[in-house]
Design a protein around this motif. Structure first.
Motif, PDB file in Angstrom:
ATOM      1  N   VAL A   1     125.943  58.429  28.343  1.00  0.00           N
ATOM      2  CA  VAL A   1     126.920  59.481  28.611  1.00  0.00           C
ATOM      3  C   VAL A   1     127.244  59.524  30.098  1.00  0.00           C
ATOM      4  CG1 VAL A   1     126.117  60.845  26.644  1.00  0.00           C
ATOM      5  CG2 VAL A   1     125.164  61.280  28.924  1.00  0.00           C
ATOM      6  N   ARG A   2     128.386  60.120  30.430  1.00  0.00           N
ATOM      7  CA  ARG A   2     128.783  60.283  31.831  1.00  0.00           C
ATOM      8  C   ARG A   2     128.158  61.515  32.451  1.00  0.00           C
ATOM      9  NH1 ARG A   2     134.682  60.616  33.198  1.00  0.00           N
ATOM     10  NH2 ARG A   2     133.789  60.436  35.287  1.00  0.00           N
TER      11      ARG A   2
ATOM     12  N   PRO B   1     119.567  60.668  20.346  1.00  0.00           N
ATOM     13  CA  PRO B   1     119.432  61.301  21.661  1.00  0.00           C
ATOM     14  C   PRO B   1     120.143  60.522  22.756  1.00  0.00           C
ATOM     15  CG  PRO B   1     117.442  60.098  21.138  1.00  0.00           C
ATOM     16  CD  PRO B   1     118.320  60.011  19.911  1.00  0.00           C
ATOM     17  N   VAL B   2     120.267  61.151  23.914  1.00  0.00           N
ATOM     18  CA  VAL B   2     120.838  60.502  25.089  1.00  0.00           C
ATOM     19  C   VAL B   2     119.786  59.605  25.723  1.00  0.00           C
ATOM     20  CG1 VAL B   2     121.721  60.889  27.425  1.00  0.00           C
ATOM     21  CG2 VAL B   2     122.484  62.348  25.530  1.00  0.00           C
ATOM     22  N   GLY B   3     120.198  58.360  26.022  1.00  0.00           N
ATOM     23  CA  GLY B   3     119.299  57.432  26.695  1.00  0.00           C
ATOM     24  C   GLY B   3     119.292  57.650  28.192  1.00  0.00           C
ATOM     25  N   PHE B   4     120.463  57.525  28.813  1.00  0.00           N
ATOM     26  CA  PHE B   4     120.592  57.832  30.232  1.00  0.00           C
ATOM     27  C   PHE B   4     122.042  58.082  30.571  1.00  0.00           C
ATOM     28  CE2 PHE B   4     120.506  53.237  29.801  1.00  0.00           C
ATOM     29  CZ  PHE B   4     121.489  52.758  30.651  1.00  0.00           C
ATOM     30  N   VAL B   5     122.261  58.515  31.803  1.00  0.00           N
ATOM     31  CA  VAL B   5     123.574  58.943  32.268  1.00  0.00           C
ATOM     32  C   VAL B   5     124.131  57.895  33.217  1.00  0.00           C
ATOM     33  CG1 VAL B   5     124.862  60.730  33.500  1.00  0.00           C
ATOM     34  CG2 VAL B   5     122.909  61.360  32.041  1.00  0.00           C
TER      35      VAL B   5
ATOM     36  N   ALA C   1     127.788  48.735  30.154  1.00  0.00           N
ATOM     37  CA  ALA C   1     126.444  48.907  29.609  1.00  0.00           C
ATOM     38  C   ALA C   1     126.461  48.862  28.088  1.00  0.00           C
ATOM     39  CB  ALA C   1     125.848  50.229  30.103  1.00  0.00           C
ATOM     40  N   ALA C   2     127.452  49.508  27.481  1.00  0.00           N
ATOM     41  CA  ALA C   2     127.557  49.468  26.023  1.00  0.00           C
ATOM     42  C   ALA C   2     127.824  48.046  25.541  1.00  0.00           C
ATOM     43  CB  ALA C   2     128.663  50.402  25.550  1.00  0.00           C
TER      44      ALA C   2
ATOM     45  N   ILE D   1     128.501  54.632  23.221  1.00  0.00           N
ATOM     46  CA  ILE D   1     129.274  55.468  24.139  1.00  0.00           C
ATOM     47  C   ILE D   1     130.438  56.116  23.412  1.00  0.00           C
ATOM     48  CG2 ILE D   1     128.719  54.051  26.146  1.00  0.00           C
ATOM     49  CD1 ILE D   1     131.622  52.938  25.944  1.00  0.00           C
ATOM     50  N   ARG D   2     130.932  57.158  24.012  1.00  0.00           N
ATOM     51  CA  ARG D   2     132.250  57.698  23.693  1.00  0.00           C
ATOM     52  C   ARG D   2     133.157  57.281  24.843  1.00  0.00           C
ATOM     53  NH1 ARG D   2     134.742  63.265  24.757  1.00  0.00           N
ATOM     54  NH2 ARG D   2     136.186  63.671  23.041  1.00  0.00           N
TER      55      ARG D   2
END
Length: 292
Positions: A184-185, A201-205, A215-216, A223-224
């Protein structure tokens, strides 16, 4: 005060809140800023700035000095814009502030062709997601995603850009559901609740848009992302069940002082035409390329 440098100092220090950062803005070292600030305070008979929570803030005595500096800067910038706008032909400089991905994926060829066809125009592309202030002449034209731009700016609202959910082509095959992560951003990311994988869950920002997509594409997570970026990368696929959602509207804007300059009108027209040709990709994520 008798020097424009005094007003520049006040502007820089009020905007940065830091002697060191003000020095960088002015092209001098921090000791020079401190020395000039001390001399300025002596001339006006009191402190122009005070330190509050580690940052410099203008005092009541310094407030009218800051106001005068802002008026002087605005008058100077207006005169510069009017001089640039007075050039009657297709000659002069044009600075376009545009998000990096839009320039790279959607505009580069058109801008290159325009520069070749108009050698009298010095075209500068400022490829950044940072806000470009047209009032301060950070650029002559901006392409900006916004729900509503500043009222006094002129230009065109085009259409919204589309957002969807993406991952690397083999991500779902190689990563088990418990190990999958969102990239996520910023947090919190409420859109995850509406995604095809709301429990992941969120992995990292990653705050950089292009790095987020990269990265995706390298299989680091889901990602979105903007469809016009992701759909242009064959390493990415749309996550099953992902629904396209509209982002902010895209705008092509300039300052009203520049609106009638021939070169400004020409570049705005070119940009508008180029983006409109890619409307299906930008607005709906539709592209003629491989799909399983």
């Amino acid at each position: 005060m008798t020097h424009w440098d005094d007003f520049r100092l006040v502007l820089a220090l009020s905007r940065s809140g830091s002697v060191r950062e003000a020095g960088a803005m002015l092209g001098v070292n921090h000791s020079t800023v401190s020395r000039r600030l001390t001399a300025l305070s002596q001339r006006v008979g009191g402190a122009v700035f005070e330190r509050v929570a580690g940052r410099y803030q203008v005092t009541a005595l310094g407030a009218p000095v800051l106001e005068a500096a802002e008026h002087m800067e605005a008058a100077f910038l207006e005169s510069e814009r009017r001089v640039r706008a007075a050039q009657p032909d297709m000659a002069g400089a044009v600075t376009l502030s545009v998000p990096d991905a839009i320039s790279r994926l959607l505009l580069l060829e058109d801008m290159s062709a325009f520069a070749r066809s108009n050698p009298g125009i010095l075209l500068t592309l400022k490829c950044s997601y940072a806000y470009a202030d047209l009032d301060r002449s950070d650029a002559d034209i901006v392409i900006r995603g916004a729900s509503a731009p500043d009222d006094h700016l002129v230009g065109r609202r085009l259409f919204p850009y589309a957002l969807a959910h993406y991952c690397a082509r083999d991500y779902f095959d190689q990563v088990a559901p418990p190990d999958r992560r969102w990239l996520v951003r910023r947090t919190p990311a409420q859109w995850i609740e509406r995604s095809p994988c709301p429990e992941t869950p969120v992995g990292f920002v990653i705050d950089d848009i292009d790095m987020l997509h990269e990265a995706a594409a390298r299989g680091q997570g889901m990602i979105r992302g903007a469809c016009y970026i992701a759909e242009s990368d064959e390493r990415l696929i749309r996550i099953p069940g992902s629904k396209v959602e509209p982002g902010e509207d895209l705008w092509v804007l300039t300052h009203p002082d520049l609106r009638n300059a021939p070169r400004i009108k020409a570049v705005m027209g070119l940009v508008t035409e180029a983006l409109t040709r890619s409307r299906a990709l930008i607005e709906r994520g539709e592209i003629e390329r491989w799909r399983d």
